[in-house]
Design an enzyme around this catalytic site. Structure first.
Site, PDB file in Angstrom:
ATOM      1  N   ALA A  23      35.348  12.843  16.889  1.00  0.00           N
ATOM      2  CA  ALA A  23      36.132  11.621  17.061  1.00  0.00           C
ATOM      3  C   ALA A  23      37.623  11.903  17.167  1.00  0.00           C
ATOM      4  O   ALA A  23      38.443  11.098  16.743  1.00  0.00           O
ATOM      5  CB  ALA A  23      35.857  10.681  15.896  1.00  0.00           C
ATOM      6  N   ARG A  82      43.004   4.549  26.477  1.00  0.00           N
ATOM      7  CA  ARG A  82      42.674   3.372  27.271  1.00  0.00           C
ATOM      8  C   ARG A  82      42.529   2.098  26.438  1.00  0.00           C
ATOM      9  O   ARG A  82      42.439   0.999  26.979  1.00  0.00           O
ATOM     10  CB  ARG A  82      41.387   3.625  28.074  1.00  0.00           C
ATOM     11  N   ALA A 109      39.611 -40.877  -2.211  1.00  0.00           N
ATOM     12  CA  ALA A 109      40.316 -40.413  -1.010  1.00  0.00           C
ATOM     13  C   ALA A 109      41.792 -40.237  -1.319  1.00  0.00           C
ATOM     14  O   ALA A 109      42.384 -41.035  -2.035  1.00  0.00           O
ATOM     15  CB  ALA A 109      40.137 -41.425   0.111  1.00  0.00           C
TER      16      ALA A 109
HETATM   17  C1  UD1 Z   1      30.769  14.624  26.891  1.00  0.00           C
HETATM   18  C2  UD1 Z   1      29.880  15.755  27.362  1.00  0.00           C
HETATM   19  C3  UD1 Z   1      29.006  15.273  28.509  1.00  0.00           C
HETATM   20  C4  UD1 Z   1      28.219  14.066  28.102  1.00  0.00           C
HETATM   21  C5  UD1 Z   1      29.135  12.995  27.554  1.00  0.00           C
HETATM   22  C6  UD1 Z   1      28.307  11.883  26.956  1.00  0.00           C
HETATM   23  C7  UD1 Z   1      31.234  17.733  26.991  1.00  0.00           C
HETATM   24  C8  UD1 Z   1      32.054  18.783  27.610  1.00  0.00           C
HETATM   25  N1  UD1 Z   1      30.718  16.834  27.810  1.00  0.00           N
HETATM   26  O1  UD1 Z   1      31.630  14.308  27.977  1.00  0.00           O
HETATM   27  O2  UD1 Z   1      28.122  16.317  28.903  1.00  0.00           O
HETATM   28  O3  UD1 Z   1      27.483  13.581  29.186  1.00  0.00           O
HETATM   29  O4  UD1 Z   1      29.971  13.510  26.507  1.00  0.00           O
HETATM   30  O5  UD1 Z   1      29.148  10.855  26.526  1.00  0.00           O
HETATM   31  O6  UD1 Z   1      31.036  17.719  25.792  1.00  0.00           O
HETATM   32  N2  UD1 Z   1      36.343  15.031  21.319  1.00  0.00           N
HETATM   33  C9  UD1 Z   1      37.017  15.659  20.298  1.00  0.00           C
HETATM   34  N3  UD1 Z   1      37.859  16.684  20.600  1.00  0.00           N
HETATM   35  C10 UD1 Z   1      38.055  17.133  21.851  1.00  0.00           C
HETATM   36  C11 UD1 Z   1      37.360  16.485  22.890  1.00  0.00           C
HETATM   37  C12 UD1 Z   1      36.510  15.453  22.613  1.00  0.00           C
HETATM   38  O7  UD1 Z   1      36.860  15.281  19.138  1.00  0.00           O
HETATM   39  O8  UD1 Z   1      38.822  18.082  22.012  1.00  0.00           O
HETATM   40  C13 UD1 Z   1      35.429  13.943  21.008  1.00  0.00           C
HETATM   41  C14 UD1 Z   1      35.834  12.634  21.627  1.00  0.00           C
HETATM   42  O9  UD1 Z   1      36.620  11.847  20.716  1.00  0.00           O
HETATM   43  C15 UD1 Z   1      34.499  11.966  21.900  1.00  0.00           C
HETATM   44  C16 UD1 Z   1      33.539  13.128  22.092  1.00  0.00           C
HETATM   45  O10 UD1 Z   1      34.163  14.243  21.540  1.00  0.00           O
HETATM   46  O11 UD1 Z   1      34.056  11.172  20.801  1.00  0.00           O
HETATM   47  C17 UD1 Z   1      33.219  13.363  23.567  1.00  0.00           C
HETATM   48  O12 UD1 Z   1      34.399  13.699  24.252  1.00  0.00           O
HETATM   49  P1  UD1 Z   1      34.712  13.117  25.688  1.00  0.00           P
HETATM   50  O13 UD1 Z   1      36.006  13.659  26.122  1.00  0.00           O
HETATM   51  O14 UD1 Z   1      34.540  11.661  25.697  1.00  0.00           O
HETATM   52  O15 UD1 Z   1      33.577  13.837  26.516  1.00  0.00           O
HETATM   53  P2  UD1 Z   1      32.932  13.340  27.864  1.00  0.00           P
HETATM   54  O16 UD1 Z   1      33.815  13.703  28.988  1.00  0.00           O
HETATM   55  O17 UD1 Z   1      32.499  11.943  27.744  1.00  0.00           O
END
Ligand code: UD1
Ligand code: CA
Length: 459
Positions: free
Chosen positions: A9, A15, A381
């Protein structure tokens, strides 16, 4: 051996366009990541680690005192594999399976997490992966399989060839690993389109280590709904509300126009509760058997015992309504309003820290603050307790079977003893003894013939 759950997280959540960290945005009154945490524990996790970045201190404070919950900070968002690696110090001694979920997908089900752990253990696999088939897989990682259907790996949208982009089986981002995951994370590299350390690369790394891979397909694509924007938050809220309403109706609650009922997950309802359109139930509100709540009433942290009735447009906050008591329409019960059995509060009556005894009534247009009203008393009242002198609050005590005439002001501190009678329009600032009549107003004077004289018709 029990499993642990790591919730990723640390993402920025830009966004949402908000000062509040994304994972703290309320979803039916509860922070987004709170759903993931509760689901994790409900799946049987002995420890839960949340990887946070943006607004770390605020997130920590929100969940202070939650047992077996740990937070680790990922200072720089270098990718999902790097995020998971941050949890290693907390889980270094943990021998059981490690489940990984995402902090912005609050609808993931308890059974899904438990199912992944079970699949990994049953198949003696090193890792288990959730998969889903979507009509529109755009944006997700695609699952690569060989001719025998064996999973080979995952390719991100950004890195996929046009043929790979046509694959509809996707990676929802929920995994289970054995405890060798920490050592394997060190082999993940960032040679890809995003320049990030990708967690799904572990699929290939486990395979190369000769370990088995289990996979579980989820048919509930709603589970996948993520929150990246306000619109998605509203969409997830809609799905969650739908689940809650369906669940309560299954348990015997009647909802008229259920699509208009707002209900938070912390609310408890008994069978035969009736909710008219537009009802809002929040916090620790609890409604007993047969309770009826009228249209557009708003109840927060309020208890209504069996057979109680809240009529339309009534607003209750930390109130207690006993069996057979009723309030509204258009009543306001503020904190520590307490209605005993059969008490009645009518329209435009406000109660704050006030107790109405059994069958006592305040039918219209009254304010009772810091007051105690005995059984079967009647508040007319326009009656007001003047409980505040600009500095301190004072108490009004009204005995049993007291009649308080309309438009009286009870200037606290003051006590009206049992069976006393207050004449309408009185300003009462002295105690009234039992059985007494109190009149405290200017005596009326009638001037005979006044109007005739005014018109010059006088004798
Ligand atoms: C990720 C997956 C993808 C999958 C998708 C499903 C990877 C590389 N890709 O992509 O295969 O289909 O989720 O939703 O994992 N986060 C961190 N630290 C970071 C990056 C991300 O804590 O450095 C957390 C984000 O807050 C999020 C989760 O990891 O809760 C997923 O990261 P996000 O960047 O949303 O990955 P996606 O591009 O959606
Ligand atoms: Ca995502």
């Amino acid at each position: 051996m029990a499993h642990a759950v790591v919730i990723l997280a640390a993402g920025l959540g830009t966004r949402m366009k908000s000062k509040l960290p994304k994972v703290l945005h309320p979803l039916l009154g509860k922070p987004l990541v709170g759903y993931c945490i509760d689901t994790a524990f409900a799946s049987g996790a002995e420890k839960v680690v949340v990887v946070i970045g943006h607004g770390a201190e605020q997130v920590r404070q929100t969940f202070e005192g939650y047992p077996n919950l740990h937070f680790v900070v990922q200072e720089q968002q270098l990718g999902t594999a790097h995020a998971l690696a941050q949890a290693q110090p907390v889980l270094a001694d943990h021998q059981g399976p490690i489940v990984v979920t995402q902090g912005d997908t609050p609808l993931t089900r308890v059974e899904t997490l438990a199912g992944l752990v079970a699949a990994m253990q049953a198949e003696g696999a090193g890792m288990a992966l959730l998969t889903m088939r979507l009509d529109d897989p755009t944006g997700y990682g695609r699952i690569l399989r060989d001719e025998q259907g064996q999973i080979l790996g995952n390719v991100e949208q950004k890195d996929a060839t046009p043929e790979q982009q046509a694959i509809r089986e996707i990676n929802p981002g929920v995994y289970c690993f054995d405890s060798s995951v920490w050592e394997k994370l060190q082999r993940v590299e960032n040679h890809n389109a995003a320049g990030e350390y990708y967690l799904p690369d572990l699929i290939r790394i486990y395979r190369e280590a000769g370990q088995k891979l289990a996979s579980v397909e989820s048919k509930d694509t709603g589970e996948l709904l993520g929150v990246n924007s306000r619109a998605q938050l509203a969409e997830v809220e809609r799905v969650l509300l739908q689940r809650l309403r369906a669940d309560w109706m299954n348990r015997g609650v009647r909802m008229i126009q259920p699509e208009t009922t707002y209900i938070e997950p912390s609310v408890e309802l008994a069978p035969d509760v009736t909710l008219w359109p537009g009802v809002i139930l929040r916090g620790k509100t609890r409604l007993g058997e047969g309770v009826e709540v009228g249209a557009y009433a708003v109840l927060t942290d309020t208890v209504v015992e069996a057979g109680g009735k809240i009529k339309s447009h009534t607003v209750c906050d930390e109130a207690y309504v006993s069996s057979g008591a009723d309030a509204g329409p258009f009543a306001r019960l503020r904190p520590k309003a307490y209605l005993e059995e059969g008490a009645h509060v009518g329209n435009f009556v406000e109660l704050k820290n006030a107790r109405l005894g059994k069958r006592a009534k305040a039918g219209h247009l009254a304010y009772l603050g810091d007051a105690e009203v005995g059984e079967e008393s009647n508040i007319g009242a326009g009656v007001i307790t003047a409980n505040y002198d600009g500095q301190r609050k004072h108490k009004t005590t009204i005995g049993k079977r007291v009649f308080v005439g309309s438009n009286s002001v009870l200037i606290a501190p003051v006590a009206l003893a049992d069976d006393s009678f207050i004449a309408g329009g009185s300003s009462i600032n002295q105690d009234v003894p039992e059985e007494a009549l109190a009149i405290a107003r200017e005596r009326q004077r009638n001037i005979e013939g006044y109007m005739k004289r005014k018109r010059g018709e006088g004798s």
